[in-house]
Write a protein that holds these residues in place. Structure first.
Motif, PDB file in Angstrom:
ATOM      1  N   VAL A 251     -16.994  17.876  33.576  1.00  0.00           N
ATOM      2  CA  VAL A 251     -17.777  16.992  32.702  1.00  0.00           C
ATOM      3  C   VAL A 251     -16.770  15.978  32.160  1.00  0.00           C
ATOM      4  O   VAL A 251     -15.557  16.195  32.235  1.00  0.00           O
ATOM      5  N   TRP A 252     -17.296  14.858  31.641  1.00  0.00           N
ATOM      6  CA  TRP A 252     -16.415  13.788  31.199  1.00  0.00           C
ATOM      7  C   TRP A 252     -16.768  13.373  29.767  1.00  0.00           C
ATOM      8  O   TRP A 252     -17.901  13.566  29.315  1.00  0.00           O
ATOM      9  N   VAL A 253     -15.794  12.776  29.097  1.00  0.00           N
ATOM     10  CA  VAL A 253     -16.011  12.285  27.731  1.00  0.00           C
ATOM     11  C   VAL A 253     -15.432  10.876  27.642  1.00  0.00           C
ATOM     12  O   VAL A 253     -14.322  10.625  28.132  1.00  0.00           O
ATOM     13  N   ALA A 254     -16.202   9.959  27.033  1.00  0.00           N
ATOM     14  CA  ALA A 254     -15.679   8.621  26.703  1.00  0.00           C
ATOM     15  C   ALA A 254     -15.837   8.462  25.197  1.00  0.00           C
ATOM     16  O   ALA A 254     -16.943   8.611  24.672  1.00  0.00           O
ATOM     17  N   ARG A 255     -14.727   8.196  24.510  1.00  0.00           N
ATOM     18  CA  ARG A 255     -14.852   8.073  23.054  1.00  0.00           C
ATOM     19  C   ARG A 255     -13.881   7.060  22.466  1.00  0.00           C
ATOM     20  O   ARG A 255     -12.829   6.774  23.028  1.00  0.00           O
ATOM     21  N   ARG A 256     -14.299   6.529  21.341  1.00  0.00           N
ATOM     22  CA  ARG A 256     -13.444   5.694  20.501  1.00  0.00           C
ATOM     23  C   ARG A 256     -13.944   5.887  19.076  1.00  0.00           C
ATOM     24  O   ARG A 256     -14.843   6.705  18.836  1.00  0.00           O
ATOM     25  N   ASN A 257     -13.409   5.125  18.138  1.00  0.00           N
ATOM     26  CA  ASN A 257     -13.723   5.378  16.726  1.00  0.00           C
ATOM     27  C   ASN A 257     -15.205   5.300  16.394  1.00  0.00           C
ATOM     28  O   ASN A 257     -15.717   6.095  15.619  1.00  0.00           O
ATOM     29  N   ASP A 258     -15.910   4.318  16.983  1.00  0.00           N
ATOM     30  CA  ASP A 258     -17.300   4.091  16.560  1.00  0.00           C
ATOM     31  C   ASP A 258     -18.340   4.817  17.394  1.00  0.00           C
ATOM     32  O   ASP A 258     -19.522   4.818  17.034  1.00  0.00           O
ATOM     33  N   CYS A 259     -17.955   5.399  18.539  1.00  0.00           N
ATOM     34  CA  CYS A 259     -18.968   6.093  19.344  1.00  0.00           C
ATOM     35  C   CYS A 259     -18.320   7.060  20.330  1.00  0.00           C
ATOM     36  O   CYS A 259     -17.121   6.990  20.616  1.00  0.00           O
ATOM     37  N   MET A 260     -19.164   7.960  20.829  1.00  0.00           N
ATOM     38  CA  MET A 260     -18.675   8.983  21.763  1.00  0.00           C
ATOM     39  C   MET A 260     -19.806   9.369  22.705  1.00  0.00           C
ATOM     40  O   MET A 260     -20.947   9.558  22.259  1.00  0.00           O
ATOM     41  N   PHE A 261     -19.501   9.441  23.977  1.00  0.00           N
ATOM     42  CA  PHE A 261     -20.485   9.814  24.983  1.00  0.00           C
ATOM     43  C   PHE A 261     -19.956  11.016  25.770  1.00  0.00           C
ATOM     44  O   PHE A 261     -18.809  11.004  26.236  1.00  0.00           O
ATOM     45  N   VAL A 262     -20.791  12.027  25.897  1.00  0.00           N
ATOM     46  CA  VAL A 262     -20.510  13.128  26.823  1.00  0.00           C
ATOM     47  C   VAL A 262     -21.233  12.787  28.113  1.00  0.00           C
ATOM     48  O   VAL A 262     -22.410  12.394  28.092  1.00  0.00           O
ATOM     49  N   ILE A 263     -20.523  12.900  29.218  1.00  0.00           N
ATOM     50  CA  ILE A 263     -21.113  12.522  30.511  1.00  0.00           C
ATOM     51  C   ILE A 263     -21.256  13.771  31.358  1.00  0.00           C
ATOM     52  O   ILE A 263     -20.265  14.381  31.761  1.00  0.00           O
ATOM     53  N   ASP A 264     -22.487  14.190  31.527  1.00  0.00           N
ATOM     54  CA  ASP A 264     -22.910  15.402  32.226  1.00  0.00           C
ATOM     55  C   ASP A 264     -22.610  16.658  31.396  1.00  0.00           C
ATOM     56  O   ASP A 264     -21.760  16.651  30.502  1.00  0.00           O
TER      57      ASP A 264
ATOM     58  N   PRO B 175     -10.752  -0.184  23.145  1.00  0.00           N
ATOM     59  CA  PRO B 175     -10.987   0.502  24.412  1.00  0.00           C
ATOM     60  C   PRO B 175     -11.355   1.974  24.203  1.00  0.00           C
ATOM     61  O   PRO B 175     -11.043   2.562  23.168  1.00  0.00           O
ATOM     62  N   PHE B 176     -12.016   2.545  25.187  1.00  0.00           N
ATOM     63  CA  PHE B 176     -12.359   3.967  25.143  1.00  0.00           C
ATOM     64  C   PHE B 176     -11.197   4.818  25.662  1.00  0.00           C
ATOM     65  O   PHE B 176     -10.468   4.404  26.563  1.00  0.00           O
ATOM     66  N   GLU B 177     -11.089   5.996  25.093  1.00  0.00           N
ATOM     67  CA  GLU B 177     -10.331   7.067  25.742  1.00  0.00           C
ATOM     68  C   GLU B 177     -11.307   7.797  26.652  1.00  0.00           C
ATOM     69  O   GLU B 177     -12.467   7.987  26.280  1.00  0.00           O
TER      70      GLU B 177
ATOM     71  N   ALA C 253     -32.079  10.055  44.332  1.00  0.00           N
ATOM     72  CA  ALA C 253     -32.764   8.756  44.242  1.00  0.00           C
ATOM     73  C   ALA C 253     -32.346   7.973  43.004  1.00  0.00           C
ATOM     74  O   ALA C 253     -32.392   6.751  42.991  1.00  0.00           O
ATOM     75  N   GLY C 254     -31.931   8.690  41.952  1.00  0.00           N
ATOM     76  CA  GLY C 254     -31.693   7.991  40.691  1.00  0.00           C
ATOM     77  C   GLY C 254     -30.337   8.252  40.067  1.00  0.00           C
ATOM     78  O   GLY C 254     -30.189   8.212  38.842  1.00  0.00           O
ATOM     79  N   LEU C 255     -29.333   8.497  40.886  1.00  0.00           N
ATOM     80  CA  LEU C 255     -28.000   8.739  40.326  1.00  0.00           C
ATOM     81  C   LEU C 255     -27.477   7.471  39.645  1.00  0.00           C
ATOM     82  O   LEU C 255     -27.768   6.355  40.083  1.00  0.00           O
ATOM     83  N   GLN C 256     -26.725   7.653  38.554  1.00  0.00           N
ATOM     84  CA  GLN C 256     -26.057   6.525  37.915  1.00  0.00           C
ATOM     85  C   GLN C 256     -24.578   6.847  37.749  1.00  0.00           C
ATOM     86  O   GLN C 256     -24.193   7.992  37.532  1.00  0.00           O
ATOM     87  N   VAL C 257     -23.754   5.787  37.875  1.00  0.00           N
ATOM     88  CA  VAL C 257     -22.331   5.912  37.593  1.00  0.00           C
ATOM     89  C   VAL C 257     -22.070   5.262  36.239  1.00  0.00           C
ATOM     90  O   VAL C 257     -22.902   4.509  35.736  1.00  0.00           O
ATOM     91  N   VAL C 258     -20.920   5.561  35.660  1.00  0.00           N
ATOM     92  CA  VAL C 258     -20.614   5.076  34.314  1.00  0.00           C
ATOM     93  C   VAL C 258     -19.328   4.245  34.376  1.00  0.00           C
ATOM     94  O   VAL C 258     -18.311   4.699  34.912  1.00  0.00           O
ATOM     95  N   ARG C 259     -19.407   3.034  33.842  1.00  0.00           N
ATOM     96  CA  ARG C 259     -18.254   2.120  33.837  1.00  0.00           C
ATOM     97  C   ARG C 259     -17.767   2.001  32.397  1.00  0.00           C
ATOM     98  O   ARG C 259     -18.554   1.683  31.490  1.00  0.00           O
ATOM     99  N   VAL C 260     -16.487   2.261  32.199  1.00  0.00           N
ATOM    100  CA  VAL C 260     -15.959   2.348  30.833  1.00  0.00           C
ATOM    101  C   VAL C 260     -14.733   1.454  30.688  1.00  0.00           C
ATOM    102  O   VAL C 260     -13.801   1.502  31.509  1.00  0.00           O
ATOM    103  N   LYS C 261     -14.695   0.654  29.614  1.00  0.00           N
ATOM    104  CA  LYS C 261     -13.528  -0.201  29.338  1.00  0.00           C
ATOM    105  C   LYS C 261     -12.448   0.630  28.651  1.00  0.00           C
ATOM    106  O   LYS C 261     -12.694   1.237  27.591  1.00  0.00           O
ATOM    107  N   THR C 262     -11.293   0.689  29.283  1.00  0.00           N
ATOM    108  CA  THR C 262     -10.177   1.452  28.730  1.00  0.00           C
ATOM    109  C   THR C 262      -8.980   0.516  28.560  1.00  0.00           C
ATOM    110  O   THR C 262      -9.028  -0.648  28.973  1.00  0.00           O
TER     111      THR C 262
END
Ligand SMILES: [Zn+2]
Ligand SMILES: [Zn+2]
Length: 270
Positions: A39-52, A3-5, A173-182
């Motif tokens: 701003v948000w961060v989703a991360r785990r051992n194999d990957c990391m995403f900065v959101i905005d 799961p992501f933190e 017109a093009g907003l996206q939301v982010v769904r993350v498994k935690t």
């Protein structure tokens, strides 16, 4: 699947707001909520995403927002080096979500087709729709595009197992939301698909809007994507800082964890 933190980093604030600035057809006597900026961060051992990527101090001064800290420098509170970030998800291109793009020299930017079309097309002839965009941010994303550093998405896409983006068209017109498994299930980072709990929980549209109908449909989509109402994280609500625990004692009031349950009763599903 590991799961992501997930973290929210608070970097700005805006107070003294009229209720009509948060809800269409608000009663002028009701409470006008403050806004926080994250701003948000989703991360785990194999990957990391900065959101905005937040806004830069110059935009904050010009727009009279309280700039508490650089959202980019604040990533270091989570031991993240902005120079090494490889993936940035831009929920949309408004000034408070897509500034500072030059601070991530190694990043690929994930954005919806419709958002770039919107921010560079005829809708920007209207001052009211153009207002929340910074010309320099829009130019910056076009430059990233020509540098081969933009990854487009059209609707729903999986960026890695356990993290997906979903188009919601109401606010822009093009907003996206982010769904993350935690560890607590599927969390949805709504960003400006829902500024405040009061928007999606009470089905009340926010007045910075491209399509009211799509915004209201977006609230429904948040419930469908999230494991419960308490798995939806609004994009600007100061209550987020109250409900979620600090990531560590020394970042109290700045960074909270969203992959653990909030301290509030679960509101009814809609
Ligand atoms: Zn916005
Ligand atoms: Zn925003």
């Amino acid at each position: 699947m590991e799961p992501f933190e997930v973290f929210a980093i608070r970097y700005g604030h805006l107070g003294n707001r009229h209720p009509g600035q948060s809800y269409i057809l608000a009663d002028p006597h009701e409470y006008g909520p403050d806004l926080d900026y994250f701003v948000w961060v989703a991360r785990r051992n194999d990957c990391m995403f900065v959101i905005d990527t937040g806004f830069a101090e110059e935009s904050a001064i010009r727009r009279k927002r309280e700039h508490l800290r650089s959202p980019v420098d604040a990533l270091r509170l989570l031991d993240i080096d902005p120079d090494k970030v490889t993936d940035v998800i831009l929920t949309h291109l408004h000034y408070d979500h897509a500034g500072n793009l030059d601070r991530f020299p190694a990043a690929r930017y994930h954005v919806q087709d419709r958002e770039v079309a919107y921010a560079t097309g005829r809708c920007m002839c209207h001052a009211g729709l153009r207002g929340p965009f910074e010309e320099d941010d829009v130019v910056a994303i076009v430059r990233k595009l020509f540098a081969g550093r933009v990854q487009f998405h059209d609707g729903t896409d999986e960026l890695a197992p356990g993290i997906t983006v979903h188009h919601v068209g109401g606010h822009t017109a093009g907003l996206q939301v982010v769904r993350v498994k935690t560890a607590r299930g599927w969390v949805v980072l709504a960003a400006d698909a829902a500024h405040l709990y009061g928007n999606f929980e009470n089905d009340r549209a926010f007045p910075v809007v491209y399509s009211v109908a799509e915004m209201l449909e977006g609230y429904k989509l948040l419930y469908r994507l999230a494991d419960s109402a308490n798995h939806i994280v609004p994009g600007h609500d100061p209550l987020v800082m109250k409900y979620y625990p600090a990531a560590r004692a020394d970042v109290e009031g700045i960074v909270v964890r969203l992959d653990v349950p909030p301290s509030r009763a679960v509101p009814p599903s809609r």
